[in-house]
Design an enzyme around this catalytic site. Structure first.
Site, PDB file in Angstrom:
ATOM      1  N   ASN A 184       0.894  -1.206  -0.123  1.00  0.00           N
ATOM      2  CA  ASN A 184      -0.112  -0.015   0.064  1.00  0.00           C
ATOM      3  C   ASN A 184       0.811   1.216  -0.107  1.00  0.00           C
ATOM      4  O   ASN A 184       1.398   1.470   0.941  1.00  0.00           O
ATOM      5  CB  ASN A 184      -0.892  -0.100   1.115  1.00  0.00           C
ATOM      6  CG  ASN A 184      -1.859   1.182   1.478  1.00  0.00           C
ATOM      7  OD1 ASN A 184      -1.818   1.976   0.576  1.00  0.00           O
ATOM      8  ND2 ASN A 184      -2.603   1.080   2.220  1.00  0.00           N
ATOM      9  N   GLU A 226      -8.150  -5.226   5.438  1.00  0.00           N
ATOM     10  CA  GLU A 226      -8.019  -5.078   4.058  1.00  0.00           C
ATOM     11  C   GLU A 226      -6.885  -5.785   3.355  1.00  0.00           C
ATOM     12  O   GLU A 226      -6.953  -6.169   2.080  1.00  0.00           O
ATOM     13  CB  GLU A 226      -7.864  -3.200   3.711  1.00  0.00           C
ATOM     14  CG  GLU A 226      -8.984  -2.693   4.222  1.00  0.00           C
ATOM     15  CD  GLU A 226      -8.664  -1.183   4.153  1.00  0.00           C
ATOM     16  OE1 GLU A 226      -8.910  -0.239   3.526  1.00  0.00           O
ATOM     17  OE2 GLU A 226      -8.161  -0.741   5.341  1.00  0.00           O
ATOM     18  N   ARG A 251      -2.745  -2.090  -3.259  1.00  0.00           N
ATOM     19  CA  ARG A 251      -4.093  -1.299  -3.111  1.00  0.00           C
ATOM     20  C   ARG A 251      -3.995  -0.113  -4.052  1.00  0.00           C
ATOM     21  O   ARG A 251      -2.849   0.629  -4.028  1.00  0.00           O
ATOM     22  CB  ARG A 251      -3.851  -0.816  -1.574  1.00  0.00           C
ATOM     23  CG  ARG A 251      -5.147   0.019  -1.432  1.00  0.00           C
ATOM     24  CD  ARG A 251      -4.973   0.672  -0.131  1.00  0.00           C
ATOM     25  NE  ARG A 251      -6.278   1.541   0.202  1.00  0.00           N
ATOM     26  CZ  ARG A 251      -6.276   2.670   1.044  1.00  0.00           C
ATOM     27  NH1 ARG A 251      -5.428   3.083   1.755  1.00  0.00           N
ATOM     28  NH2 ARG A 251      -7.593   3.265   0.821  1.00  0.00           N
ATOM     29  N   ARG A 298     -11.587  16.038   8.023  1.00  0.00           N
ATOM     30  CA  ARG A 298     -12.537  16.402   6.897  1.00  0.00           C
ATOM     31  C   ARG A 298     -13.748  16.708   7.120  1.00  0.00           C
ATOM     32  O   ARG A 298     -14.362  16.112   8.253  1.00  0.00           O
ATOM     33  CB  ARG A 298     -12.329  15.304   5.767  1.00  0.00           C
ATOM     34  CG  ARG A 298     -11.011  14.928   5.166  1.00  0.00           C
ATOM     35  CD  ARG A 298     -11.393  13.689   4.226  1.00  0.00           C
ATOM     36  NE  ARG A 298     -10.099  12.983   4.288  1.00  0.00           N
ATOM     37  CZ  ARG A 298     -10.080  11.671   4.061  1.00  0.00           C
ATOM     38  NH1 ARG A 298     -11.279  11.031   3.764  1.00  0.00           N
ATOM     39  NH2 ARG A 298      -8.906  11.027   4.173  1.00  0.00           N
ATOM     40  N   HIS A 309     -12.919   3.076   0.576  1.00  0.00           N
ATOM     41  CA  HIS A 309     -12.722   2.048   1.643  1.00  0.00           C
ATOM     42  C   HIS A 309     -13.575   0.609   0.982  1.00  0.00           C
ATOM     43  O   HIS A 309     -13.978   0.029   1.987  1.00  0.00           O
ATOM     44  CB  HIS A 309     -13.596   2.467   2.876  1.00  0.00           C
ATOM     45  CG  HIS A 309     -12.987   3.516   3.647  1.00  0.00           C
ATOM     46  ND1 HIS A 309     -13.747   4.561   4.159  1.00  0.00           N
ATOM     47  CD2 HIS A 309     -11.485   3.957   4.055  1.00  0.00           C
ATOM     48  CE1 HIS A 309     -12.685   5.310   4.861  1.00  0.00           C
ATOM     49  NE2 HIS A 309     -11.441   5.042   4.733  1.00  0.00           N
TER      50      HIS A 309
END
Ligand code: ADP
Length: 399
Positions: A7, A385, A91, A241, A180
């Site tokens: 990743n 993941e 990823r 965010r 996600h």
């Protein structure tokens, strides 16, 4: 079969080497400060001391080279030779409308990934650099791309189209993509397993509550709605965010404060969310401490806003699915904060959601935390993941 999962971020790289016999993590590691002073690799192997290498790494290729060296190191490594790595799973953040599944990477895929970079200018370029670096160092090893957006490609048109001029979608790809996806796919499938049910018979709401956060409605095993959108800025309030706000606030701020595009972008992405409201931190542990140990009112307000946003999405996703059988909490906050789960589920009794406070004390384990008489099962499921990526790679390489 041993699979390396990579990743790549702009200056960091996370990796895991997974033995698919028993799905065991042989080693996991993190390379930080790639291309800047103070580059460092940290590798962890179960039952051993951390292995740390500090040496300059000018590029991702240098970083991957060092990862491979760390994995085959005679003292600290876990394999004898690089050839033991059967395949590499990468990823990739954005696959746009091109990829609804993971894919074996070839020249055409690389070209498409370049095209997708326009939609994810911060994320896809480092992913591509990572793939190229691995290809150079392991030219005979198959590479597979696993996309954050892929799982959400089943969202129906009426849910992904924004009420904007239709040409903006057609010409520039302005639509909801969602992110996600690998995590939502993993936990929804693990939820069905834990309940001993066929995922095709379930209506599941998965709440991935980490630094970035998104909520997904999974019906018949497919994502049919998700809170993140064209970018990962849409949806619930997050660490830094803003999530959903009136879009006119942006133009108002630009006019009133004479802000540039970059400045306003910085506000909504890096200075908002629970950090913006609390003024304390983007880390929920700090905010919880400030609110509950020090009585900081703005920290409490940030938490209240957060729980409220999550609850609103759960309500609306129960509406779009005409009910809900199961709610899943995952990622940093979802797995580790019993209070978050309790406050989010408070007042959802109209849906048939009842939490067992004792069972809810769990952290980081897969557990059903709903009370016996709860109509809706509420589960905590640690996301994974990397394992999901490795499973896809195995499937594709074997196929
Ligand atoms: P990401 O992968 O998006 O960086 P994570 O899934 O690791 O994020 O989640 C990070 C968030 O989880 C942080 O805000 C952190 O405060 C929160 N978190 C982790 N452990 C706990 C805990 N024990 N209590 C409350 N929040 C926690």
């Amino acid at each position: 079969m041993k699979i390396l999962v990579v990743n790549c971020g702009s200056s960091s790289l996370k990796y895991q080497l997974i033995d698919m016999e028993g799905e065991v993590v042989l080693a996991k590691g993190l390379v930080e400060r790639i291309g800047i002073e103070g580059s460092i690799l940290t590798q962890k192997v179960e039952g051993r001391e951390k292995y740390v290498i500090k040496q300059p790494m000018a590029s991702h290729k240098d970083a991957i080279k060092l990862v491979l060296e760390a994995l085959v190191d005679s003292q600290n490594g876990v394999i004898k030779d690089m050839s033991e790595i059967s395949a590499v799973g990468h990823r990739v953040v954005h696959g746009a409308e091109k990829y609804s599944n993971s894919v074996l990477i070839d020249e055409d895929v690389m070209k498409t990934l370049e095209e997708c970079s326009k939609l994810a200018p911060l994320h896809n370029p480092p992913n591509i650099i990572g793939i190229n670096a691995c290809k150079e160092l392991m030219p005979n090893t198959p590479m597979v791309g696993v996309f954050d957006t892929a799982f959400h490609q089943t969202i129906p048109e009426y849910a992904y189209i924004y009420p904007l001029p239709y040409e903006l979608y057609k010409k520039y790809g302005v639509r909801k993509y969602g992110f996600h996806g690998t995590s939502h796919r993993f936990v929804s499938s693990a939820a069905a397993d834990l309940l001993g049910k066929d995922i095709k018979e379930l209506k599941i709401i998965t709440c991935h509550l980490g630094n970035g956060a998104s909520i997904t409605a999974v019906k018949d095993g497919k994502s049919i709605e998700t809170s993140m959108g064209f970018t990962p800025l849409e949806g619930i309030a997050m660490g830094t965010r803003s999530g959903n706000i009136d879009p006119a606030i942006i133009t108002f701020l630009m006019k009133e404060l004479n802000l540039t595009i970059e400045e306003v972008d910085d506000i909504v992405n890096k200075k908002s969310g629970v950090y913006g409201i609390s003024g304390v931190s983007s880390d929920f542990r700090d905010i919880e401490d400030a609110a509950w140990k020090e009585g900081n009112k703005r920290a409490q307000l940030a938490l209240d806003v957060y729980y409220y946003k999550v609850k609103k999405f759960i309500g609306s996703y129960a509406a779009v699915m005409n009910g809900v059988d199961c709610i899943v909490f995952t990622a940093g906050l979802g797995e580790n904060s019993p209070e978050t789960r309790e406050y989010v589920c408070e007042g959802l009794d109209y849906l048939g959601v009842k939490i067992d406070k004792e069972k809810n004390k769990v952290r980081g384990k897969a557990v059903d935390i709903s009370s016996e008489d709860s109509k809706v099962r509420v589960l905590v499921i640690p996301t994974n993941e990397e394992l999901m990526i490795a499973r896809d790679v195995k499937e594709i390489v074997k196929g």
